[in-house]
Enzyme design. Sequence first.
Site, PDB file in Angstrom:
ATOM      1  N   ASN A   1     -11.228 -19.270  26.753  1.00  0.00           N
ATOM      2  CA  ASN A   1     -10.446 -19.276  25.513  1.00  0.00           C
ATOM      3  C   ASN A   1      -8.944 -19.271  25.782  1.00  0.00           C
ATOM      4  O   ASN A   1      -8.155 -18.889  24.912  1.00  0.00           O
ATOM      5  CB  ASN A   1     -10.825 -18.076  24.632  1.00  0.00           C
ATOM      6  CG  ASN A   1     -12.129 -18.302  23.896  1.00  0.00           C
ATOM      7  OD1 ASN A   1     -12.569 -19.437  23.743  1.00  0.00           O
ATOM      8  ND2 ASN A   1     -12.763 -17.236  23.446  1.00  0.00           N
TER       9      ASN A   1
ATOM     10  N   GLY B   1      -9.880 -10.398  20.365  1.00  0.00           N
ATOM     11  CA  GLY B   1     -11.252  -9.936  20.211  1.00  0.00           C
ATOM     12  C   GLY B   1     -12.273 -10.650  21.067  1.00  0.00           C
ATOM     13  O   GLY B   1     -13.410 -10.199  21.178  1.00  0.00           O
ATOM     14  N   ASP B   2     -11.891 -11.764  21.698  1.00  0.00           N
ATOM     15  CA  ASP B   2     -12.799 -12.490  22.599  1.00  0.00           C
ATOM     16  C   ASP B   2     -11.976 -13.270  23.613  1.00  0.00           C
ATOM     17  O   ASP B   2     -12.242 -14.445  23.884  1.00  0.00           O
ATOM     18  CB  ASP B   2     -13.711 -13.426  21.806  1.00  0.00           C
ATOM     19  CG  ASP B   2     -14.848 -14.007  22.649  1.00  0.00           C
ATOM     20  OD1 ASP B   2     -15.340 -13.299  23.552  1.00  0.00           O
ATOM     21  OD2 ASP B   2     -15.247 -15.159  22.394  1.00  0.00           O
ATOM     22  N   LEU B   3     -10.977 -12.613  24.171  1.00  0.00           N
ATOM     23  CA  LEU B   3     -10.058 -13.307  25.076  1.00  0.00           C
ATOM     24  C   LEU B   3     -10.640 -13.322  26.484  1.00  0.00           C
ATOM     25  O   LEU B   3     -10.791 -12.280  27.117  1.00  0.00           O
ATOM     26  CB  LEU B   3      -8.689 -12.623  25.067  1.00  0.00           C
ATOM     27  CG  LEU B   3      -7.598 -13.373  25.832  1.00  0.00           C
ATOM     28  CD1 LEU B   3      -7.357 -14.758  25.225  1.00  0.00           C
ATOM     29  CD2 LEU B   3      -6.297 -12.590  25.841  1.00  0.00           C
TER      30      LEU B   3
END
Length: 306
Positions: free
Chosen positions: A201, A195-197
């Site tokens: 990260n 969801g926030d790659l």
Amino acid sequence: MISVPPRLRARAAAVWGAEGARWADALPATAADVAARWQLTLGPAYPPSLNWVARARRADGTPAVLKLGVPSAGHLAGEAAALAAWAGRGAVRLLARDDERGALLLERAEPGGTAAALVPADDDAATDALIAAIRRLHRPAPPGVALPELAARRGAFAANLREWPGSVPVPLVRRADALFGELVAAPTGRVVLHGDLHHDNLLRAGREPWLAIDPHGLVGDPSYEPAALLYNPLGAAAGAVGAVDAVALLPRRIERLAAGLGADRDRVVAWGFVQAVLSEVWTADTGGPPDGRPLAVAEALLPLLR
């Protein structure tokens, strides 16, 4: 006793109001309590964002990371659920959780260092590392997994138009909203999503070459996953020395992602546009400082939409 960085205190209050301020005030005591119960020796904290994150060492000497956030916000519970579903495959392992205190104990990826360090000198290598991570992470969502649906993110567009109209160009918000609906109505699969790659990260590690951190945790269309990396890494401020020109990197990134993931190129473009606009909406809606780079990527992708 730990000290609470002023930036963390301000961000918590801006996002969660009085509750965020109370959480920041209680943070030193919470950290001490959790460290005692989990038998941790705390080390230096990482640069603050919306959570307090610090190096730690367990009683047996194993390096770890302690992460504390506002308990009622629920985002750390989503992170824990995603990490538990992956069980160390492509991501750091979840070692312990305490939802009441908003605490997670995580495997520390060593030697560390993010994929952002490869950009722009070797952007292909960075993209390939993210592709490999996505392929490791994406597995069918297990029945009953405690994660929100990707479709729930669509509501941010309507909220922006209703409560902060014009903070992000209205035609872009409306187009992204409509396109989001079309994409989630015809998914290519249903997997546990990070969801926030993006580049910051993904960390170098020993157990696997790269391990993902900080998942938001969602369930939905796998072709959504690479969207955030198209406008990353943000790093230095737009126009500053060291800033990455994500727009210039777009064509090669899109082709490499589509080929490496076996994804439809048009869906990579469409989700990239939607997520870039959504990023600007999130920033505007939480009172964060404007950046404009996701917006520039969205505008560059707009003519490519089909």
